[in-house]
Design a protein around this motif. Structure first.
Motif, PDB file in Angstrom:
ATOM      1  N   TRP A  37     143.212  17.661  60.623  1.00  0.00           N
ATOM      2  CA  TRP A  37     141.943  17.460  61.405  1.00  0.00           C
ATOM      3  C   TRP A  37     140.741  17.981  60.646  1.00  0.00           C
ATOM      4  CZ3 TRP A  37     145.409  21.642  61.490  1.00  0.00           C
ATOM      5  CH2 TRP A  37     144.618  23.013  61.422  1.00  0.00           C
ATOM      6  N   GLY A  38     139.538  17.453  61.019  1.00  0.00           N
ATOM      7  CA  GLY A  38     138.123  17.932  60.253  1.00  0.00           C
ATOM      8  C   GLY A  38     137.250  18.229  61.367  1.00  0.00           C
ATOM      9  N   THR A  39     136.522  19.089  61.264  1.00  0.00           N
ATOM     10  CA  THR A  39     135.381  19.573  62.239  1.00  0.00           C
ATOM     11  C   THR A  39     133.914  19.634  61.618  1.00  0.00           C
ATOM     12  OG1 THR A  39     137.149  20.714  63.468  1.00  0.00           O
ATOM     13  CG2 THR A  39     134.884  21.286  64.159  1.00  0.00           C
ATOM     14  N   PHE A  40     133.086  19.169  62.354  1.00  0.00           N
ATOM     15  CA  PHE A  40     131.621  19.263  61.760  1.00  0.00           C
ATOM     16  C   PHE A  40     130.883  19.452  63.213  1.00  0.00           C
ATOM     17  CE2 PHE A  40     133.152  15.002  62.748  1.00  0.00           C
ATOM     18  CZ  PHE A  40     131.996  14.610  63.571  1.00  0.00           C
ATOM     19  N   GLU A  41     129.476  19.450  62.982  1.00  0.00           N
ATOM     20  CA  GLU A  41     128.334  19.648  63.900  1.00  0.00           C
ATOM     21  C   GLU A  41     127.656  18.172  64.038  1.00  0.00           C
ATOM     22  OE1 GLU A  41     126.405  23.105  63.336  1.00  0.00           O
ATOM     23  OE2 GLU A  41     127.796  24.384  64.172  1.00  0.00           O
ATOM     24  N   ASP A  42     127.146  18.073  65.224  1.00  0.00           N
ATOM     25  CA  ASP A  42     126.034  16.803  65.525  1.00  0.00           C
ATOM     26  C   ASP A  42     124.825  17.529  65.006  1.00  0.00           C
ATOM     27  OD1 ASP A  42     125.061  18.385  67.684  1.00  0.00           O
ATOM     28  OD2 ASP A  42     125.735  16.825  69.070  1.00  0.00           O
ATOM     29  N   PRO A  43     123.839  16.729  65.101  1.00  0.00           N
ATOM     30  CA  PRO A  43     122.642  17.491  64.499  1.00  0.00           C
ATOM     31  C   PRO A  43     121.864  18.407  65.414  1.00  0.00           C
ATOM     32  CG  PRO A  43     122.583  14.719  64.404  1.00  0.00           C
ATOM     33  CD  PRO A  43     123.887  15.337  65.082  1.00  0.00           C
ATOM     34  N   TRP A  44     122.541  18.598  66.638  1.00  0.00           N
ATOM     35  CA  TRP A  44     121.990  19.630  67.384  1.00  0.00           C
ATOM     36  C   TRP A  44     123.042  20.869  67.359  1.00  0.00           C
ATOM     37  CZ3 TRP A  44     122.680  14.481  68.168  1.00  0.00           C
ATOM     38  CH2 TRP A  44     121.433  13.702  68.021  1.00  0.00           C
ATOM     39  N   GLY A  45     123.894  20.803  66.751  1.00  0.00           N
ATOM     40  CA  GLY A  45     124.903  22.116  66.534  1.00  0.00           C
ATOM     41  C   GLY A  45     126.017  22.002  67.468  1.00  0.00           C
ATOM     42  N   ASN A  46     126.343  20.909  68.208  1.00  0.00           N
ATOM     43  CA  ASN A  46     127.454  20.847  69.230  1.00  0.00           C
ATOM     44  C   ASN A  46     128.720  20.573  68.125  1.00  0.00           C
ATOM     45  OD1 ASN A  46     126.358  20.787  71.736  1.00  0.00           O
ATOM     46  ND2 ASN A  46     125.384  18.930  71.100  1.00  0.00           N
ATOM     47  N   GLY A  47     129.812  21.254  68.385  1.00  0.00           N
ATOM     48  CA  GLY A  47     131.045  20.916  67.616  1.00  0.00           C
ATOM     49  C   GLY A  47     131.816  19.773  68.112  1.00  0.00           C
ATOM     50  N   VAL A  48     132.173  18.973  66.839  1.00  0.00           N
ATOM     51  CA  VAL A  48     132.765  17.614  66.985  1.00  0.00           C
ATOM     52  C   VAL A  48     133.717  17.517  65.998  1.00  0.00           C
ATOM     53  CG1 VAL A  48     132.630  15.024  67.141  1.00  0.00           C
ATOM     54  CG2 VAL A  48     130.869  16.731  67.668  1.00  0.00           C
ATOM     55  N   GLY A  49     135.022  16.804  66.265  1.00  0.00           N
ATOM     56  CA  GLY A  49     136.066  16.573  65.317  1.00  0.00           C
ATOM     57  C   GLY A  49     136.738  15.579  65.668  1.00  0.00           C
ATOM     58  N   PHE A  50     137.576  15.051  64.401  1.00  0.00           N
ATOM     59  CA  PHE A  50     138.550  14.063  64.553  1.00  0.00           C
ATOM     60  C   PHE A  50     139.966  14.713  64.116  1.00  0.00           C
ATOM     61  CE2 PHE A  50     134.606  11.811  64.599  1.00  0.00           C
ATOM     62  CZ  PHE A  50     134.906  10.921  65.635  1.00  0.00           C
ATOM     63  N   TYR A  51     141.036  14.128  64.488  1.00  0.00           N
ATOM     64  CA  TYR A  51     142.518  14.679  64.086  1.00  0.00           C
ATOM     65  C   TYR A  51     143.117  13.262  63.736  1.00  0.00           C
ATOM     66  CZ  TYR A  51     143.901  14.160  68.899  1.00  0.00           C
ATOM     67  OH  TYR A  51     144.195  13.798  70.205  1.00  0.00           O
ATOM     68  N   GLU A  52     144.320  13.227  63.053  1.00  0.00           N
ATOM     69  CA  GLU A  52     145.117  12.303  62.749  1.00  0.00           C
ATOM     70  C   GLU A  52     146.791  12.860  62.887  1.00  0.00           C
ATOM     71  OE1 GLU A  52     146.508   9.319  59.162  1.00  0.00           O
ATOM     72  OE2 GLU A  52     144.784  10.410  59.027  1.00  0.00           O
ATOM     73  N   TYR A  53     147.643  11.992  63.425  1.00  0.00           N
ATOM     74  CA  TYR A  53     148.982  12.622  63.324  1.00  0.00           C
ATOM     75  C   TYR A  53     149.617  12.368  62.111  1.00  0.00           C
ATOM     76  CZ  TYR A  53     149.418  13.361  68.358  1.00  0.00           C
ATOM     77  OH  TYR A  53     149.263  14.185  69.553  1.00  0.00           O
ATOM     78  N   HIS A  54     150.231  13.161  61.553  1.00  0.00           N
ATOM     79  CA  HIS A  54     151.040  13.272  60.229  1.00  0.00           C
ATOM     80  C   HIS A  54     152.231  12.094  60.717  1.00  0.00           C
ATOM     81  CE1 HIS A  54     149.118  16.683  58.430  1.00  0.00           C
ATOM     82  NE2 HIS A  54     149.619  17.487  59.191  1.00  0.00           N
ATOM     83  N   ASP A  55     153.016  12.262  61.380  1.00  0.00           N
ATOM     84  CA  ASP A  55     153.944  11.199  61.868  1.00  0.00           C
ATOM     85  C   ASP A  55     153.621  10.129  62.551  1.00  0.00           C
ATOM     86  OD1 ASP A  55     156.161  10.042  62.852  1.00  0.00           O
ATOM     87  OD2 ASP A  55     157.129  11.862  63.739  1.00  0.00           O
ATOM     88  N   LYS A  56     153.398   9.104  61.930  1.00  0.00           N
ATOM     89  CA  LYS A  56     152.923   7.679  62.441  1.00  0.00           C
ATOM     90  C   LYS A  56     153.853   7.018  63.425  1.00  0.00           C
ATOM     91  CE  LYS A  56     149.002   7.677  60.082  1.00  0.00           C
ATOM     92  NZ  LYS A  56     147.860   7.738  60.830  1.00  0.00           N
TER      93      LYS A  56
END
Length: 128
Positions: free
Chosen positions: A97-116
């Motif tokens: 997973w990776g997490t970042f902030e939108d331009p207003w400080g809201n936390g957002v992220g994406f993730y990907e399964y290891h096991d396809k």
């Protein structure tokens, strides 16, 4: 019986916020019920609500599953100007997973399964 989820985040300028989230989600809102509020059905049954207002302190993160986290990260950096962020992984966790902030400080992220195979099973459940 539980059957849907909504997550609301706030931005101080809805027009600017809507434009940013349209790029992030790669689509226009699915529902605009009234002024100052827009919604996207991110996946069936999960709605992201964007409301005009002061962002909540320490909001999020809300994370969305993707099939290619590296490509998503590249898109975020190149198209949305997100600062580079780390992708994390732990042996006991089935995703990276990776997490970042939108331009207003809201936390957002994406993730990907290891096991396809597990990822494919989840996609099949979602879109059957």
């Amino acid at each position: 019986m539980l059957f849907e989820v909504t997550n609301q985040i706030r931005v101080p300028d809805l027009v600017e916020g809507q434009q940013w989230y349209e790029k992030l989600l790669r689509k226009k809102p699915d529902f605009i019920p009234h002024e100052g509020f827009v919604e996207w059905e991110v996946i069936p049954g999960f709605w992201l609500q964007l409301a005009e207002g002061a962002p909540a302190e320490n909001s999020g993160p809300f994370r969305i599953g993707v099939t290619d986290l590296e490509a998503t990260k590249d898109f975020l950096i190149e198209e949305l100007g997100i600062a580079p962020f780390d992708i994390h992984s732990r042996e006991e966790v089935p995703v990276k997973w990776g997490t970042f902030e939108d331009p207003w400080g809201n936390g957002v992220g994406f993730y990907e399964y290891h096991d396809k195979k597990e990822e494919e099973e989840r996609l099949n459940l979602l879109y059957k």
